[in-house]
Write a protein that holds these residues in place. Structure first.
Motif, PDB file in Angstrom:
ATOM      1  N   THR A  38      68.171 -10.815  72.971  1.00 17.84           N
ATOM      2  CA  THR A  38      67.668 -12.178  73.115  1.00 17.84           C
ATOM      3  C   THR A  38      67.883 -13.024  71.868  1.00 17.84           C
ATOM      4  O   THR A  38      68.142 -14.237  71.980  1.00 17.84           O
ATOM      5  CB  THR A  38      66.174 -12.155  73.467  1.00 17.84           C
ATOM      6  OG1 THR A  38      65.945 -11.220  74.523  1.00 17.84           O
ATOM      7  CG2 THR A  38      65.691 -13.523  73.893  1.00 17.84           C
ATOM      8  N   SER A  39      67.797 -12.423  70.692  1.00 18.14           N
ATOM      9  CA  SER A  39      67.917 -13.198  69.450  1.00 18.14           C
ATOM     10  C   SER A  39      69.293 -13.840  69.287  1.00 18.14           C
ATOM     11  O   SER A  39      69.466 -14.728  68.451  1.00 18.14           O
ATOM     12  CB  SER A  39      67.619 -12.301  68.237  1.00 18.14           C
ATOM     13  OG  SER A  39      68.588 -11.284  68.121  1.00 18.14           O
ATOM     14  N   ILE A 182      63.977 -19.409  65.211  1.00 16.17           N
ATOM     15  CA  ILE A 182      63.159 -18.274  65.654  1.00 16.17           C
ATOM     16  C   ILE A 182      64.044 -17.091  66.000  1.00 16.17           C
ATOM     17  O   ILE A 182      63.751 -15.940  65.647  1.00 16.17           O
ATOM     18  CB  ILE A 182      62.308 -18.677  66.883  1.00 16.17           C
ATOM     19  CG1 ILE A 182      61.275 -19.732  66.481  1.00 16.17           C
ATOM     20  CG2 ILE A 182      61.619 -17.458  67.490  1.00 16.17           C
ATOM     21  CD1 ILE A 182      60.461 -20.264  67.642  1.00 16.17           C
ATOM     22  N   MET A 183      65.160 -17.350  66.677  1.00 17.58           N
ATOM     23  CA  MET A 183      66.045 -16.269  67.105  1.00 17.58           C
ATOM     24  C   MET A 183      66.758 -15.622  65.919  1.00 17.58           C
ATOM     25  O   MET A 183      66.868 -14.400  65.845  1.00 17.58           O
ATOM     26  CB  MET A 183      67.064 -16.801  68.114  1.00 17.58           C
ATOM     27  CG  MET A 183      66.438 -17.195  69.456  1.00 17.58           C
ATOM     28  SD  MET A 183      67.661 -17.603  70.729  1.00 17.58           S
ATOM     29  CE  MET A 183      68.333 -19.142  70.067  1.00 17.58           C
ATOM     30  N   GLU A 184      67.240 -16.427  64.985  1.00 17.10           N
ATOM     31  CA  GLU A 184      67.954 -15.880  63.836  1.00 17.10           C
ATOM     32  C   GLU A 184      67.071 -14.966  62.991  1.00 17.10           C
ATOM     33  O   GLU A 184      67.554 -13.996  62.400  1.00 17.10           O
ATOM     34  CB  GLU A 184      68.498 -17.018  62.978  1.00 17.10           C
ATOM     35  CG  GLU A 184      69.681 -17.752  63.617  1.00 17.10           C
ATOM     36  CD  GLU A 184      70.170 -18.910  62.771  1.00 17.10           C
ATOM     37  OE1 GLU A 184      69.565 -19.143  61.697  1.00 17.10           O
ATOM     38  OE2 GLU A 184      71.130 -19.589  63.180  1.00 17.10           O
ATOM     39  N   ALA A 185      65.783 -15.255  62.937  1.00 11.83           N
ATOM     40  CA  ALA A 185      64.863 -14.434  62.159  1.00 11.83           C
ATOM     41  C   ALA A 185      64.713 -13.033  62.746  1.00 11.83           C
ATOM     42  O   ALA A 185      64.302 -12.101  62.043  1.00 11.83           O
ATOM     43  CB  ALA A 185      63.497 -15.113  62.090  1.00 11.83           C
ATOM     44  N   SER A 244      66.512 -12.557  80.068  1.00 14.28           N
ATOM     45  CA  SER A 244      66.497 -13.931  80.587  1.00 14.28           C
ATOM     46  C   SER A 244      65.102 -14.525  80.514  1.00 14.28           C
ATOM     47  O   SER A 244      64.922 -15.693  80.124  1.00 14.28           O
ATOM     48  CB  SER A 244      66.990 -13.940  82.041  1.00 14.28           C
ATOM     49  OG  SER A 244      68.304 -13.436  82.138  1.00 14.28           O
ATOM     50  N   ALA A 245      64.098 -13.716  80.881  1.00 16.07           N
ATOM     51  CA  ALA A 245      62.718 -14.197  80.854  1.00 16.07           C
ATOM     52  C   ALA A 245      62.284 -14.556  79.440  1.00 16.07           C
ATOM     53  O   ALA A 245      61.613 -15.574  79.219  1.00 16.07           O
ATOM     54  CB  ALA A 245      61.796 -13.125  81.438  1.00 16.07           C
ATOM     55  N   MET A 246      62.672 -13.748  78.452  1.00 22.71           N
ATOM     56  CA  MET A 246      62.287 -14.042  77.072  1.00 22.71           C
ATOM     57  C   MET A 246      63.054 -15.230  76.508  1.00 22.71           C
ATOM     58  O   MET A 246      62.515 -15.995  75.701  1.00 22.71           O
ATOM     59  CB  MET A 246      62.485 -12.799  76.205  1.00 22.71           C
ATOM     60  CG  MET A 246      61.417 -11.735  76.442  1.00 22.71           C
ATOM     61  SD  MET A 246      61.393 -10.425  75.198  1.00 22.71           S
ATOM     62  CE  MET A 246      62.835  -9.506  75.666  1.00 22.71           C
ATOM     63  N   CYS A 253      57.662 -15.826  72.740  1.00 28.18           N
ATOM     64  CA  CYS A 253      58.045 -14.417  72.666  1.00 28.18           C
ATOM     65  C   CYS A 253      58.627 -14.045  71.308  1.00 28.18           C
ATOM     66  O   CYS A 253      58.477 -12.907  70.857  1.00 28.18           O
ATOM     67  CB  CYS A 253      59.058 -14.089  73.761  1.00 28.18           C
ATOM     68  SG  CYS A 253      58.391 -14.138  75.438  1.00 28.18           S
ATOM     69  N   GLY A 254      59.272 -14.999  70.656  1.00 25.34           N
ATOM     70  CA  GLY A 254      59.943 -14.714  69.399  1.00 25.34           C
ATOM     71  C   GLY A 254      59.033 -14.358  68.253  1.00 25.34           C
ATOM     72  O   GLY A 254      59.501 -13.845  67.231  1.00 25.34           O
ATOM     73  N   VAL A 255      57.727 -14.596  68.385  1.00 22.43           N
ATOM     74  CA  VAL A 255      56.799 -14.324  67.285  1.00 22.43           C
ATOM     75  C   VAL A 255      55.772 -13.251  67.643  1.00 22.43           C
ATOM     76  O   VAL A 255      54.819 -13.031  66.911  1.00 22.43           O
ATOM     77  CB  VAL A 255      56.067 -15.617  66.857  1.00 22.43           C
ATOM     78  CG1 VAL A 255      57.053 -16.625  66.292  1.00 22.43           C
ATOM     79  CG2 VAL A 255      55.307 -16.241  68.032  1.00 22.43           C
TER      80      VAL A 255
END
Length: 354
Positions: A38-39, A182-185, A244-246, A253-255
């Motif tokens: 997902t990230s 958020i994703m890159e982290a 897909s949901a995330m 979700c990312g945190v």
């Protein structure tokens, strides 16, 4: 030429046990999917295709080789696929990597129970260590019967949560790029395609001893091979929906340590409660398999010495499992993925050479 007999019930049992290895704390909580898929945003869908190809190439070969050598007490799958010297290295590195995996699993159980029920992280970690030890004492054949049920159950719940979330939040998919920070982290490595290779290598190299033993439970090579194929498709379908949901709820979700539990609670609180239990069972399935594989290397199964050894492993994993969960997933799984790349390459080479 005589047609090879294939029992569909045995195929399903093998497929269920096959996915149970992957369904540990990293997968079931969603943290593993979040970091390795997902990230990377929209690239995650290409990563799914890469992983499906990898699991279909490597998994069936390991199980089939295990079935074909079921009567060979001296069979070492690492030496069989990689040769003597690399095989010897992997033989001794495997217990180390699996112990690291156990630490993550036990930490994940503590994070799950803490995030949903408010229990102390220590309590959840201790419960998981005790459950894994109990499964080890029960024996491998009984364990396979248990996890062959757990694997499909986790997939069913993941599919349910994923389908409902995707249908409800599909419009959010267009906004994914708004949360690149958020994703890159969460990205374990810089290059998205390499993340896919690491996910394949650490799952299949770390689980190769378990998969070899699982292949030996098949009556024919075809049953072992087909069980791995069915399991691979079921696993990737589950990852596709959860990823897909995330993505559609990446801001929240990312945190989180347990994003799948968050998604389940959004649908209904009772579903969240049920899913929390399923998550714990998924963690249990992988943790128990790892404990069996570690112990099998050093002690004879079913002896008093083996029970003492297994209890010592669980105690050590519990203490290290008190470390932060998400940090363990990103660091340990990435290192194991690097080490497992050579093994994955050896299996593919042997498959095409054969």
């Amino acid at each position: 030429m005589k047609e090879e007999r294939v029992d569909s019930k045995n195929v399903i049992k093998i497929a269920g046990a096959y996915v149970a290895w992957v369904m540990g704390s990293g997968f079931a909580t969603g943290q593993e999917i979040l970091q390795f898929f997902t990230s990377y945003g929209y690239y995650s869908f290409i990563l799914l295709a890469i992983n499906l190809a990898g699991f279909l190439l490597i998994g069936p070969m390991i199980l089939q080789a295990g079935q074909e050598h079921r009567d060979d007490a001296a069979y070492n799958h690492f030496v069989y696929f990689c040769g003597k010297k690399p095989g010897c290295f992997y033989t001794w590195f495997l217990p180390v990597s699996l112990f690291a995996g156990m630490v993550i699993l036990i930490s994940g159980s503590g994070a799950t129970l803490e995030e949903y029920y408010g229990l102390n992280h220590y309590v959840g970690a201790l419960v998981m260590a005790a459950m894994a030890l109990a499964a080890y004492i029960a024996g491998f054949q009984r364990f396979v019967k248990i996890v062959s049920f757990i694997g499909p159950t986790i997939i069913a719940f993941s599919l349910l949560v994923g389908i409902v979330t995707v249908v409800r939040d599909f419009d959010n998919l267009a906004n994914v790029n708004s949360f690149e920070g958020i994703m890159e982290a969460k990205q374990p490595v810089q290059f998205w395609w390499f993340s896919g290779l690491l996910y394949i290598s650490y799952n299949l190299s770390g689980g190769s001893k378990y998969y070899s033993a699982l292949g030996m439970t098949g009556a024919t090579p075809g049953e072992a091979r087909l069980g791995a194929v069915v399991g691979s498709f079921a696993l990737m379908a589950s990852i596709l929906l959860m990823n897909s949901a995330m993505l559609m709820n990446i801001e929240q979700c990312g945190v989180l340590d347990v994003p799948t539990l968050y998604l389940a609670r959004l649908i209904a609180c009772p579903l969240g409660a049920a899913f929390s239990i399923i998550l714990i069972m998924g963690i249990f399935s992988s943790c128990s398999a790892m404990l069996w594989t570690i112990s099998e290397k050093f002690v004879k199964q079913g002896t008093k010495k083996s029970y003492i050894f297994a209890a010592s492993v669980c105690a050590a994993a519990f203490l290290l499992g008190l470390l932060p969960f998400s940090g363990l997933v990103g660091t340990v799984y990435t290192i194991l993925g690097y080490v497992g790349l050579v093994f994955a390459g050896c299996v593919i080479y042997r498959r095409f050479k054969r």
